[in-house]
Motif scaffolding. Structure first.
Motif, PDB file in Angstrom:
ATOM      1  N   ALA A 191       4.741  -5.236 -43.587  1.00 27.03           N
ATOM      2  CA  ALA A 191       4.060  -5.108 -42.287  1.00 27.03           C
ATOM      3  C   ALA A 191       5.068  -4.862 -41.191  1.00 27.03           C
ATOM      4  N   ILE A 192       6.249  -5.537 -41.224  1.00 28.98           N
ATOM      5  CA  ILE A 192       7.267  -5.346 -40.173  1.00 28.98           C
ATOM      6  C   ILE A 192       7.799  -3.918 -40.212  1.00 28.98           C
ATOM      7  N   ARG A 193       8.032  -3.382 -41.462  1.00 24.26           N
ATOM      8  CA  ARG A 193       8.528  -2.010 -41.597  1.00 24.26           C
ATOM      9  C   ARG A 193       7.528  -1.019 -40.988  1.00 24.26           C
ATOM     10  N   GLU A 194       6.230  -1.215 -41.229  1.00 24.39           N
ATOM     11  CA  GLU A 194       5.224  -0.303 -40.676  1.00 24.39           C
ATOM     12  C   GLU A 194       5.208  -0.372 -39.153  1.00 24.39           C
ATOM     13  N   LYS A 195       5.334  -1.537 -38.610  1.00 24.09           N
ATOM     14  CA  LYS A 195       5.340  -1.680 -37.162  1.00 24.09           C
ATOM     15  C   LYS A 195       6.572  -1.012 -36.549  1.00 24.09           C
ATOM     16  N   ARG A 196       7.789  -1.124 -37.278  1.00 27.30           N
ATOM     17  CA  ARG A 196       9.017  -0.521 -36.747  1.00 27.30           C
ATOM     18  C   ARG A 196       8.890   1.000 -36.746  1.00 27.30           C
ATOM     19  N   LEU A 197       8.361   1.612 -37.797  1.00 25.22           N
ATOM     20  CA  LEU A 197       8.190   3.059 -37.849  1.00 25.22           C
ATOM     21  C   LEU A 197       7.282   3.547 -36.715  1.00 25.22           C
ATOM     22  N   GLY A 198       6.189   2.835 -36.520  1.00 22.80           N
ATOM     23  CA  GLY A 198       5.296   3.227 -35.437  1.00 22.80           C
ATOM     24  C   GLY A 198       5.958   3.123 -34.074  1.00 22.80           C
ATOM     25  N   LEU A 199       6.814   2.090 -33.875  1.00 23.92           N
ATOM     26  CA  LEU A 199       7.491   1.925 -32.593  1.00 23.92           C
ATOM     27  C   LEU A 199       8.516   3.053 -32.377  1.00 23.92           C
ATOM     28  N   ASN A 200       9.305   3.462 -33.448  1.00 28.83           N
ATOM     29  CA  ASN A 200      10.265   4.552 -33.306  1.00 28.83           C
ATOM     30  C   ASN A 200       9.564   5.867 -32.976  1.00 28.83           C
ATOM     31  N   ASP A 201       8.425   6.108 -33.560  1.00 29.15           N
ATOM     32  CA  ASP A 201       7.676   7.330 -33.266  1.00 29.15           C
ATOM     33  C   ASP A 201       7.245   7.364 -31.797  1.00 29.15           C
ATOM     34  N   ARG A 202       6.813   6.239 -31.278  1.00 27.91           N
ATOM     35  CA  ARG A 202       6.385   6.198 -29.872  1.00 27.91           C
ATOM     36  C   ARG A 202       7.568   6.363 -28.939  1.00 27.91           C
ATOM     37  N   ILE A 203       8.733   5.823 -29.318  1.00 28.38           N
ATOM     38  CA  ILE A 203       9.910   5.991 -28.471  1.00 28.38           C
ATOM     39  C   ILE A 203      10.304   7.473 -28.401  1.00 28.38           C
ATOM     40  N   GLY A 204      10.279   8.196 -29.550  1.00 24.99           N
ATOM     41  CA  GLY A 204      10.613   9.618 -29.555  1.00 24.99           C
ATOM     42  C   GLY A 204       9.675  10.419 -28.679  1.00 24.99           C
ATOM     43  N   ARG A 205       8.394  10.116 -28.742  1.00 30.13           N
ATOM     44  CA  ARG A 205       7.442  10.865 -27.929  1.00 30.13           C
ATOM     45  C   ARG A 205       7.660  10.577 -26.448  1.00 30.13           C
ATOM     46  N   CYS A 206       8.012   9.361 -26.112  1.00 29.68           N
ATOM     47  CA  CYS A 206       8.245   9.033 -24.698  1.00 29.68           C
ATOM     48  C   CYS A 206       9.478   9.788 -24.183  1.00 29.68           C
ATOM     49  N   ARG A 207      10.551   9.945 -24.993  1.00 20.30           N
ATOM     50  CA  ARG A 207      11.728  10.671 -24.549  1.00 20.30           C
ATOM     51  C   ARG A 207      11.402  12.144 -24.329  1.00 20.30           C
ATOM     52  N   ASN A 208      10.654  12.739 -25.214  1.00 19.19           N
ATOM     53  CA  ASN A 208      10.275  14.150 -25.050  1.00 19.19           C
ATOM     54  C   ASN A 208       9.456  14.345 -23.772  1.00 19.19           C
ATOM     55  N   ALA A 209       8.544  13.422 -23.537  1.00 23.73           N
ATOM     56  CA  ALA A 209       7.735  13.531 -22.326  1.00 23.73           C
ATOM     57  C   ALA A 209       8.581  13.385 -21.078  1.00 23.73           C
ATOM     58  N   ALA A 210       9.604  12.526 -21.105  1.00 27.17           N
ATOM     59  CA  ALA A 210      10.479  12.358 -19.948  1.00 27.17           C
ATOM     60  C   ALA A 210      11.295  13.618 -19.705  1.00 27.17           C
ATOM     61  N   ASP A 211      11.814  14.279 -20.774  1.00 30.78           N
ATOM     62  CA  ASP A 211      12.585  15.515 -20.619  1.00 30.78           C
ATOM     63  C   ASP A 211      11.714  16.606 -20.004  1.00 30.78           C
ATOM     64  N   ARG A 212      10.502  16.736 -20.461  1.00 30.07           N
ATOM     65  CA  ARG A 212       9.613  17.771 -19.905  1.00 30.07           C
ATOM     66  C   ARG A 212       9.314  17.497 -18.428  1.00 30.07           C
ATOM     67  N   ALA A 213       9.111  16.250 -18.095  1.00 33.44           N
ATOM     68  CA  ALA A 213       8.821  15.928 -16.689  1.00 33.44           C
ATOM     69  C   ALA A 213      10.026  16.197 -15.812  1.00 33.44           C
ATOM     70  N   GLN A 214      11.249  15.949 -16.290  1.00 28.61           N
ATOM     71  CA  GLN A 214      12.462  16.210 -15.519  1.00 28.61           C
ATOM     72  C   GLN A 214      12.635  17.714 -15.307  1.00 28.61           C
ATOM     73  N   GLU A 215      12.324  18.494 -16.328  1.00 32.06           N
ATOM     74  CA  GLU A 215      12.432  19.946 -16.211  1.00 32.06           C
ATOM     75  C   GLU A 215      11.460  20.474 -15.168  1.00 32.06           C
ATOM     76  N   ARG A 216      10.260  19.967 -15.157  1.00 36.75           N
ATOM     77  CA  ARG A 216       9.277  20.427 -14.171  1.00 36.75           C
ATOM     78  C   ARG A 216       9.725  20.094 -12.756  1.00 36.75           C
ATOM     79  N   ARG A 217      10.290  18.941 -12.542  1.00 39.61           N
ATOM     80  CA  ARG A 217      10.731  18.567 -11.196  1.00 39.61           C
ATOM     81  C   ARG A 217      11.920  19.440 -10.746  1.00 39.61           C
ATOM     82  N   ARG A 218      12.815  19.801 -11.724  1.00 39.75           N
ATOM     83  CA  ARG A 218      13.949  20.649 -11.372  1.00 39.75           C
ATOM     84  C   ARG A 218      13.459  22.030 -10.953  1.00 39.75           C
ATOM     85  N   ASN A 219      12.472  22.553 -11.628  1.00 42.64           N
ATOM     86  CA  ASN A 219      11.918  23.853 -11.248  1.00 42.64           C
ATOM     87  C   ASN A 219      11.279  23.805  -9.853  1.00 42.64           C
ATOM     88  N   ARG A 220      10.588  22.717  -9.561  1.00 45.98           N
ATOM     89  CA  ARG A 220       9.957  22.625  -8.229  1.00 45.98           C
ATOM     90  C   ARG A 220      11.014  22.529  -7.134  1.00 45.98           C
TER      91      ARG A 220
END
Length: 533
Positions: free
Chosen positions: A363-392
């Motif tokens: 159960a702990i391993r499944e929870k850790r995998l799910g948490l790493n996946d969410r962290i990766g998606r949050c970083r990608n979303a932050a990079d895209r948001a930074q790019e949009r602000r630089r363009n503006r």
């Protein structure tokens, strides 16, 4: 031949006055006092009080006059159409060349004439509704005050008082009147109206019942009670009225108008009040009957209560079933507790068998995998948001060339606006400070007026014990206890001596302390006190 016969005559000559006087003397000497029977006609009562009328029969008319002093002594007043017998002196009246009778005494020609007049008056008053039974009042059963209208010197009032005293003694108010003569009717009517005019609670008690009484007599003697003014006063009386005029066979018009007629004055007293002894006997009988009824009622209630108590179940029978249920429940309680404990233990073991280390690691391993996946998606979303602000930020760089001029204009405008707002803010702050200073000054004065320092300035002092609590009574201190006494200009320490129950002499006033110097006053902290310090 001549027209007038001038031959002398032996007849004596008289003046008109001389001839009238001679005729008057002749008539008075020839007749003197006479009794004349006739019917009264053309009756006149001028303001002088004299009475002028005619006496007539079916063929002749005789003028008559009665002087004021004579009329006031008559027992009844003549009325037009009444047949009377007049006694007087026959004389003449030279002013009109006629003879007349000066009446000194007058009496009805017979009972028939008075009865005819009485019947005519009765019909007239009955037609006005003064004798209707519907307007008559009920007599009070037990009056507190009785008013009696009668002569104060006759036997009637003594009979009434004696009878009332025998039957039921109470307060009797006597209104003295004449019960015979010309003024009888006026006085009786005035007495009835006077009793009705008495106020409640006044110095003279207002009667609850009025008795109009007179002894027996002839029709002429009782004529005053047939007067219209008496009948109208009796009919208009708000107080119940009993008429007791004459004997059983005597009837007057006031008897018809009164609320009740009594055959005699003694009978009126019997009608007015009940017999006190009979009332007391009746009350004693009713009291005995009431006590007997209460006793019988209580006996019946007791019998019913005993019957109901026998039908009620006993205490043991009422508690038998609950006691049995309690015993049975007590027996089953131990088994139920053991069974419940076994069931709980089985559920616990079943749940515990499902838990193991491998399961937890997986159960702990499944929870850790799910948490790493969410962290990766949050970083990608932050990079895209930074790019949009630089363009503006890069797009409006071309607009920055004209920015200094616009900024300068905006800065000047804002500077002017800030300057204006600063001036208004300074004025508002000044007004606010002034208002606050006035409020603080008012509060300071109010605080000074409520401060206990003002009370201390008048010679009072605050006493505190060694714990700093206020001492409000001498009984709360014990001998030798240290206290602190606060005066207007400072505090001193003292020790209580003696007990609260013993009076102690007032200590001598200590010498006034030297005022503190400016340096000491500045060194001492200034504190605003209150009544609760």
């Amino acid at each position: 031949m001549t027209i007038f016969d001038e031959s002398p005559s032996n007849a004596a000559e008289f003046t008109v006055t001389e001839l009238s006087g001679a005729l008057r003397r002749t008539v008075e000497d020839a007749f003197g006092h006479v009794r004349v029977r006739g019917e009264v006609g053309r009756l006149s009562r001028p303001g002088s009080g004299h009475l002028y009328f005619d006496l007539k029969d079916d063929k002749s008319v005789l003028s008559a006059v009665a002087w004021k002093g004579v009329v006031s002594s008559w027992q009844f007043h003549p009325e037009q159409g009444l047949e009377v017998i007049a006694t007087g002196k026959l004389t003449t009246f030279p002013g009109q060349s006629r003879y007349q009778i000066v009446v000194e005494k007058m009496e009805p020609a017979g009972a028939g004439a008075l009865m005819a007049l009485l019947e005519e008056r009765r019909k007239k008053l009955a037609g006005e509704g003064l004798f209707d039974e519907g307007r008559k009042q009920l007599l009070p059963y037990m009056p507190r005050v009785i008013g009696v209208v009668t002569s104060p010197t006759g036997a009637v009032i003594r009979d009434i008082l004696h009878r009332i005293s025998d039957r039921f003694p109470l307060h009797v108010v006597v209104w003295p009147v004449r019960v015979q003569g010309e003024s009888c009717g006026v006085e009786v009517a005035g007495a009835i109206n006077g009793f009705n005019a008495l106020p409640e609670g006044g110095p003279i008690p207002r009667p609850d019942l009025i008795i109009v009484a007179r002894g027996g007599g002839s029709l002429e003697d009782l004529w005053g009670f047939n007067d219209e003014i008496v009948v109208r006063a009796a009919a208009a009386s708000d107080i119940p009225l009993v008429s007791a005029v004459g004997h059983e066979t005597d009837w007057t018009l006031i008897d018809h108008a009164a609320d009740r007629r009594a055959p005699t004055p003694t009978g009126a007293a019997e009608m007015a009040v009940p017999v006190k002894a009979e009332l007391e006997a009746m009350l004693a009988n009713l009291s005995a009957r009431l006590k007997g009824a209460e006793t019988r009622l209580l006996d019946r209630k007791k019998d019913g209560l005993r019957a109901l108590s026998r039908a009620l179940p006993t205490l043991d029978s009422l508690l038998a079933m609950p006691r049995q249920r309690l015993d049975r429940s007590g027996d089953l309680l131990g088994k139920a507790l053991a069974h419940n404990t076994s069931n709980c233990r089985r559920r616990y073991e079943r749940q515990a068998s499902r838990i193991s280390p491998l399961t937890l690691i997986s159960a702990i391993r499944e929870k850790r995998l799910g948490l790493n996946d969410r962290i990766g998606r949050c970083r990608n979303a932050a990079d895209r948001a930074q790019e949009r602000r630089r363009n503006r930020l890069e797009r409006p760089s071309a607009l920055l060339a004209g920015l200094p001029r616009r900024l300068e204009t905006g800065i000047e405008r804002e500077t002017r606006r800030l300057s204006d707002q600063g001036r208004r803010a300074d004025a508002a702050i000044a007004r606010l400070l002034n208002d606050r200073r006035r409020a603080v000054s008012q509060q300071t004065r109010m605080l000074a007026s409520l401060s206990h320092k003002n009370v201390l300035a008048r010679g009072f002092a605050l006493v505190r014990d060694d714990a700093g609590e206020l001492v409000s009574s001498a009984a709360s201190l014990s001998a030798g206890q240290a206290v602190n006494i606060e005066f207007q200009d400072g505090n001193i320490s003292a020790v209580a001596a003696g007990s609260a129950g013993k009076a102690r002499p007032a200590p001598k006033k200590p010498a006034r302390e030297k005022p503190a110097s400016d340096g000491e006053a500045q060194a001492r902290p200034v504190r605003q006190g209150s009544l609760f310090d």
